[in-house]
Write an enzyme that holds these catalytic residues in place. Structure first.
Site, PDB file in Angstrom:
ATOM      1  N   SER A  57      12.813 -25.457  60.229  1.00 39.34           N
ATOM      2  CA  SER A  57      13.085 -25.333  61.656  1.00 39.34           C
ATOM      3  C   SER A  57      14.471 -24.736  61.858  1.00 39.34           C
ATOM      4  O   SER A  57      15.320 -24.824  60.966  1.00 39.34           O
ATOM      5  CB  SER A  57      13.007 -26.740  62.264  1.00 39.34           C
ATOM      6  OG  SER A  57      12.765 -26.698  63.639  1.00 39.34           O
ATOM      7  N   GLU A  66       3.081 -22.072  65.467  1.00 38.48           N
ATOM      8  CA  GLU A  66       3.307 -23.360  66.137  1.00 38.48           C
ATOM      9  C   GLU A  66       4.768 -23.541  66.535  1.00 38.48           C
ATOM     10  O   GLU A  66       5.444 -24.410  66.004  1.00 38.48           O
ATOM     11  CB  GLU A  66       2.964 -24.510  65.192  1.00 38.48           C
ATOM     12  CG  GLU A  66       1.592 -24.506  64.620  1.00 38.48           C
ATOM     13  CD  GLU A  66       1.512 -25.362  63.375  1.00 38.48           C
ATOM     14  OE1 GLU A  66       0.379 -25.725  63.016  1.00 38.48           O
ATOM     15  OE2 GLU A  66       2.538 -25.671  62.748  1.00 38.48           O
ATOM     16  N   PRO A  67       5.263 -22.748  67.440  1.00 42.68           N
ATOM     17  CA  PRO A  67       6.658 -22.923  67.830  1.00 42.68           C
ATOM     18  C   PRO A  67       6.837 -24.158  68.713  1.00 42.68           C
ATOM     19  O   PRO A  67       6.000 -24.434  69.575  1.00 42.68           O
ATOM     20  CB  PRO A  67       6.980 -21.651  68.615  1.00 42.68           C
ATOM     21  CG  PRO A  67       5.667 -21.125  69.073  1.00 42.68           C
ATOM     22  CD  PRO A  67       4.602 -21.646  68.163  1.00 42.68           C
ATOM     23  N   GLY A  68       7.907 -24.876  68.510  1.00 47.66           N
ATOM     24  CA  GLY A  68       8.248 -26.017  69.350  1.00 47.66           C
ATOM     25  C   GLY A  68       9.611 -25.782  69.972  1.00 47.66           C
ATOM     26  O   GLY A  68       9.744 -25.462  71.156  1.00 47.66           O
ATOM     27  N   ARG A  69      10.641 -25.854  69.122  1.00 51.65           N
ATOM     28  CA  ARG A  69      12.024 -25.711  69.583  1.00 51.65           C
ATOM     29  C   ARG A  69      12.231 -24.442  70.396  1.00 51.65           C
ATOM     30  O   ARG A  69      12.905 -24.461  71.424  1.00 51.65           O
ATOM     31  CB  ARG A  69      12.945 -25.672  68.354  1.00 51.65           C
ATOM     32  CG  ARG A  69      14.430 -25.680  68.707  1.00 51.65           C
ATOM     33  CD  ARG A  69      15.296 -25.335  67.476  1.00 51.65           C
ATOM     34  NE  ARG A  69      14.902 -26.036  66.291  1.00 51.65           N
ATOM     35  CZ  ARG A  69      15.383 -27.220  65.903  1.00 51.65           C
ATOM     36  NH1 ARG A  69      16.297 -27.824  66.608  1.00 51.65           N
ATOM     37  NH2 ARG A  69      14.936 -27.777  64.801  1.00 51.65           N
ATOM     38  N   ARG A 112      20.806 -35.848  67.298  1.00 50.85           N
ATOM     39  CA  ARG A 112      20.900 -34.695  66.391  1.00 50.85           C
ATOM     40  C   ARG A 112      22.295 -34.478  65.792  1.00 50.85           C
ATOM     41  O   ARG A 112      22.402 -34.151  64.607  1.00 50.85           O
ATOM     42  CB  ARG A 112      20.372 -33.418  67.070  1.00 50.85           C
ATOM     43  CG  ARG A 112      18.904 -33.557  67.520  1.00 50.85           C
ATOM     44  CD  ARG A 112      18.269 -32.244  67.958  1.00 50.85           C
ATOM     45  NE  ARG A 112      18.066 -31.348  66.832  1.00 50.85           N
ATOM     46  CZ  ARG A 112      18.847 -30.351  66.537  1.00 50.85           C
ATOM     47  NH1 ARG A 112      19.890 -30.063  67.293  1.00 50.85           N
ATOM     48  NH2 ARG A 112      18.614 -29.606  65.473  1.00 50.85           N
ATOM     49  N   TYR A 158      21.934 -34.699  61.913  1.00 51.85           N
ATOM     50  CA  TYR A 158      21.947 -33.392  61.235  1.00 51.85           C
ATOM     51  C   TYR A 158      23.299 -32.695  61.296  1.00 51.85           C
ATOM     52  O   TYR A 158      23.412 -31.554  60.836  1.00 51.85           O
ATOM     53  CB  TYR A 158      20.943 -32.432  61.891  1.00 51.85           C
ATOM     54  CG  TYR A 158      19.563 -32.985  62.136  1.00 51.85           C
ATOM     55  CD1 TYR A 158      18.778 -33.455  61.077  1.00 51.85           C
ATOM     56  CD2 TYR A 158      19.029 -33.014  63.414  1.00 51.85           C
ATOM     57  CE1 TYR A 158      17.501 -33.945  61.305  1.00 51.85           C
ATOM     58  CE2 TYR A 158      17.749 -33.500  63.649  1.00 51.85           C
ATOM     59  CZ  TYR A 158      16.997 -33.970  62.590  1.00 51.85           C
ATOM     60  OH  TYR A 158      15.739 -34.442  62.826  1.00 51.85           O
ATOM     61  N   CYS A 193      27.527 -48.758  70.777  1.00 46.79           N
ATOM     62  CA  CYS A 193      28.498 -49.565  70.048  1.00 46.79           C
ATOM     63  C   CYS A 193      28.684 -49.103  68.634  1.00 46.79           C
ATOM     64  O   CYS A 193      28.453 -49.888  67.693  1.00 46.79           O
ATOM     65  CB  CYS A 193      28.061 -51.016  70.081  1.00 46.79           C
ATOM     66  SG  CYS A 193      28.228 -51.666  71.732  1.00 46.79           S
ATOM     67  N   GLU A 194      28.996 -47.842  68.438  1.00 47.04           N
ATOM     68  CA  GLU A 194      29.413 -47.428  67.102  1.00 47.04           C
ATOM     69  C   GLU A 194      30.195 -46.130  67.144  1.00 47.04           C
ATOM     70  O   GLU A 194      29.979 -45.269  68.000  1.00 47.04           O
ATOM     71  CB  GLU A 194      28.242 -47.361  66.127  1.00 47.04           C
ATOM     72  CG  GLU A 194      27.186 -46.350  66.405  1.00 47.04           C
ATOM     73  CD  GLU A 194      26.101 -46.431  65.331  1.00 47.04           C
ATOM     74  OE1 GLU A 194      25.284 -47.362  65.416  1.00 47.04           O
ATOM     75  OE2 GLU A 194      26.095 -45.593  64.415  1.00 47.04           O
TER      76      GLU A 194
HETATM   77  N1  LLP Z   1       4.643 -27.074  62.827  1.00 50.97           N
HETATM   78  C1  LLP Z   1       4.881 -28.079  61.958  1.00 50.97           C
HETATM   79  C2  LLP Z   1       3.869 -28.432  61.000  1.00 50.97           C
HETATM   80  C3  LLP Z   1       6.103 -28.757  61.999  1.00 50.97           C
HETATM   81  O1  LLP Z   1       6.329 -29.732  61.130  1.00 50.97           O
HETATM   82  C4  LLP Z   1       7.077 -28.401  62.968  1.00 50.97           C
HETATM   83  C5  LLP Z   1       8.352 -29.097  63.057  1.00 50.97           C
HETATM   84  C6  LLP Z   1       6.779 -27.365  63.874  1.00 50.97           C
HETATM   85  C7  LLP Z   1       5.544 -26.717  63.762  1.00 50.97           C
HETATM   86  C8  LLP Z   1       7.710 -26.926  64.954  1.00 50.97           C
HETATM   87  O2  LLP Z   1       8.879 -26.398  64.456  1.00 50.97           O
HETATM   88  P1  LLP Z   1       9.963 -25.727  65.463  1.00 50.97           P
HETATM   89  O3  LLP Z   1       9.337 -24.489  66.028  1.00 50.97           O
HETATM   90  O4  LLP Z   1      10.230 -26.709  66.512  1.00 50.97           O
HETATM   91  O5  LLP Z   1      11.119 -25.433  64.611  1.00 50.97           O
HETATM   92  N2  LLP Z   1      13.873 -33.103  64.451  1.00 50.97           N
HETATM   93  C9  LLP Z   1      14.388 -31.870  63.871  1.00 50.97           C
HETATM   94  C10 LLP Z   1      13.305 -30.839  63.726  1.00 50.97           C
HETATM   95  C11 LLP Z   1      12.117 -31.324  62.942  1.00 50.97           C
HETATM   96  C12 LLP Z   1      11.014 -30.313  62.883  1.00 50.97           C
HETATM   97  C13 LLP Z   1       9.771 -30.923  62.383  1.00 50.97           C
HETATM   98  N3  LLP Z   1       8.650 -30.073  62.303  1.00 50.97           N
HETATM   99  C14 LLP Z   1      15.540 -31.372  64.715  1.00 50.97           C
HETATM  100  O6  LLP Z   1      15.934 -32.047  65.665  1.00 50.97           O
HETATM  101  O7  LLP Z   1      16.103 -30.317  64.428  1.00 50.97           O
END
Ligand code: LLP
Length: 437
Positions: A212, A292-295, A335, A339, A366-367
């Site tokens: 990611s 599969e974009p999320g972020r 985050r 990270y 509290c930290e």
């Molecule tokens: N597909 C699969 C199978 C995944 O495991 C993930 C993210 C995505 C798609 C979406 O990835 P993106 O487009 O969002 O980069 N919590 C971490 C990020 C963990 C990502 C987990 N998998 C953070 O805050 O940076």
């Protein structure tokens, strides 16, 4: 060149942050703080840009929104309207989509340890695809399909052994990780053989997600090569071409001015180039392509609005540091702690002509590690009651929020053309106490 971390409808006018015509001060008055503010048109534009770029490049391509980045009923409704699929990684994410009648056929189920009941529910409601992530899971999905008298489409999550250029905790496809079935060790091929023994399973193709917040496509390109090799081997041994391929998400976004991600269209163009040339070289038909974009869809569309509660000038050996405490913290943004993620912050309710001073933006928990921004220069006259906004907090902030210190989680307010509406309400103490016996 410096890049903006703000969504497209955010402007600063006379020091006031405005989003789609509404000021931060108005939002704080109406909805209180801390609050996640979502730029609805920006979210929709990003989602549509992915769909358009993919469909221009590949006929019938699918963009699954990675709901782990942030999901709720309204997000699922919008994804449906805009023609996206949904990638769910747990039973909970699946239920959000189903609760608004998101078509199950456009849902893809992930997870390295799907429970039997999650598998059962997914098969029962007819999800489009279950992405197999262990050998054990193959028989479990086949059993569920048998129970429900169905054939279930499955893909295999491959581990292509590619190092993604990102931080280790969010890279997913080098060798020593829990995700996927390794191509090089042979276990991915064992999974192919195992799937072929179950007539209830329709083996559709292969999936990989390499990490990611990635800024260049080298890792994706190498992954595509290895996936196409795998598909060519399948064709040679099974005399059938796999019809589908899914390259996961991972596209980076701007958190601070130094971040230089690719434009959505450029990232997709690189995928197209790698697939078209790679298929031609192996004499494969171009499969159905999914990502599969999320972020990169939700991340830039939201910011977090906080109110300053206290300030404290701390003497250091070589100067001072202004500790600015806001009314949220690590419970709404883990985050930085988890990270080392770096964010920007801006005074959002007024201009200041005071000089900038070395500051640390901290939360109310509290930290000591409850730090939102470790080093930032902010106006020295920031005072209780001021509003601070942190951009690019749409992805993995509300979705990873906790109730540490019994702090209720913030709401999500969506703003469009001057009007604001609650899409996730603020948690209350009553919500929290509801669980206790
Ligand atoms: N597909 C699969 C199978 C995944 O495991 C993930 C993210 C995505 C798609 C979406 O990835 P993106 O487009 O969002 O980069 N919590 C971490 C990020 C963990 C990502 C987990 N998998 C953070 O805050 O940076």
């Amino acid at each position: 060149m410096s890049h903006s971390a703000w969504s497209s409808n955010v402007k600063f006018e006379n020091g006031q942050l405005t989003i789609a015509g509404t000021t931060a001060s108005e939002l704080a008055r109406e909805f209180d703080t801390p609050t996640f503010i979502l730029d609805e048109d920006d979210f929709k534009a990003r989602a549509s840009a992915f769909v358009n770029a993919m469909q221009k490049s590949f006929s019938g391509a699918t963009v699954y929104y990675a709901s782990k980045a942030f999901t709720c009923k309204q997000i699922a409704r919008w994804c449906n309207e805009l023609g996206l699929g949904m990638d769910v990684a747990t039973g909970g994410e699946l239920e959000v989509a189903l609760s608004v009648n998101f078509p199950a056929s456009r849902i893809e189920v992930h997870g390295n340890n799907k429970s039997l009941s999650e598998i059962d529910r997914a098969v029962e409601v007819g999800v489009g695809c279950i992405v197999i992530d262990s050998i054990q899971e193959i028989g479990r999905v086949a059993d569920a399909a048998k129970r429900h008298g169905k054939t279930q489409s499955v893909m295999i999550r491959l581990n292509p052994g590619v190092e993604a250029h990102t931080i280790e905790a969010i890279a997913t496809a080098h060798t020593d990780v829990k995700f996927g079935l390794s191509i090089s060790s042979g276990v991915a091929w064992d999974a192919v053989i195992e799937i072929s023994k179950h007539s209830q399973l329709d083996f559709r193709g292969v999936h990989a997600h390499i990490g990611s917040q990635i800024f260049n496509m080298d890792g994706h390109r190498l992954t595509i090569e290895r996936m196409l090799d795998f598909m060519a081997r399948y064709r040679d041994e099974f005399n059938r071409e796999l019809p589908e391929v899914d390259f996961g998400g991972g596209f980076g976004i701007v958190y601070t001015a130094e971040d230089a991600p690719l434009a959505i269209e450029d990232a997709v163009a690189q995928i197209k180039d790698a697939v078209v040339n790679g298929c031609a070289a192996r004499n494969l038909k171009i499969p159905h392509v999914a990502i599969e974009p999320g972020r990169s869809i939700i991340g830039p569309s939201m910011f977090t609005l906080y109110e300053v509660g206290t300030t404290k000038l701390v003497q250091l050996e070589n100067g001072t540091r202004n500790y600015i405490s806001v009314d949220g913290g690590m419970s709404d943004n883990i985050r930085p702690g988890l990270y080392g993620a770096i964010y920007e912050a801006h005074l959002a309710n007024r201009t200041s002509s005071a000089p900038n001073t070395p500051s640390r933006l901290v939360g109310k928990h509290c930290e000591t590690g409850d730090i939102l921004i470790r080093d930032i220069d902010l106006p020295s006259d920031i005072a209780p009651g001021d509003l601070i906004a942190i951009p690019a907090t749409g992805a993995y902030n509300r979705s990873m929020a906790s109730n540490y210190n019994h702090v209720p989680r913030p709401p999500v307010i969506s703003v469009r053309q001057g009007s604001a509406k609650v899409i996730v309400r603020r948690e209350t103490f009553e919500d929290l106490l509801h669980l206790d016996a």
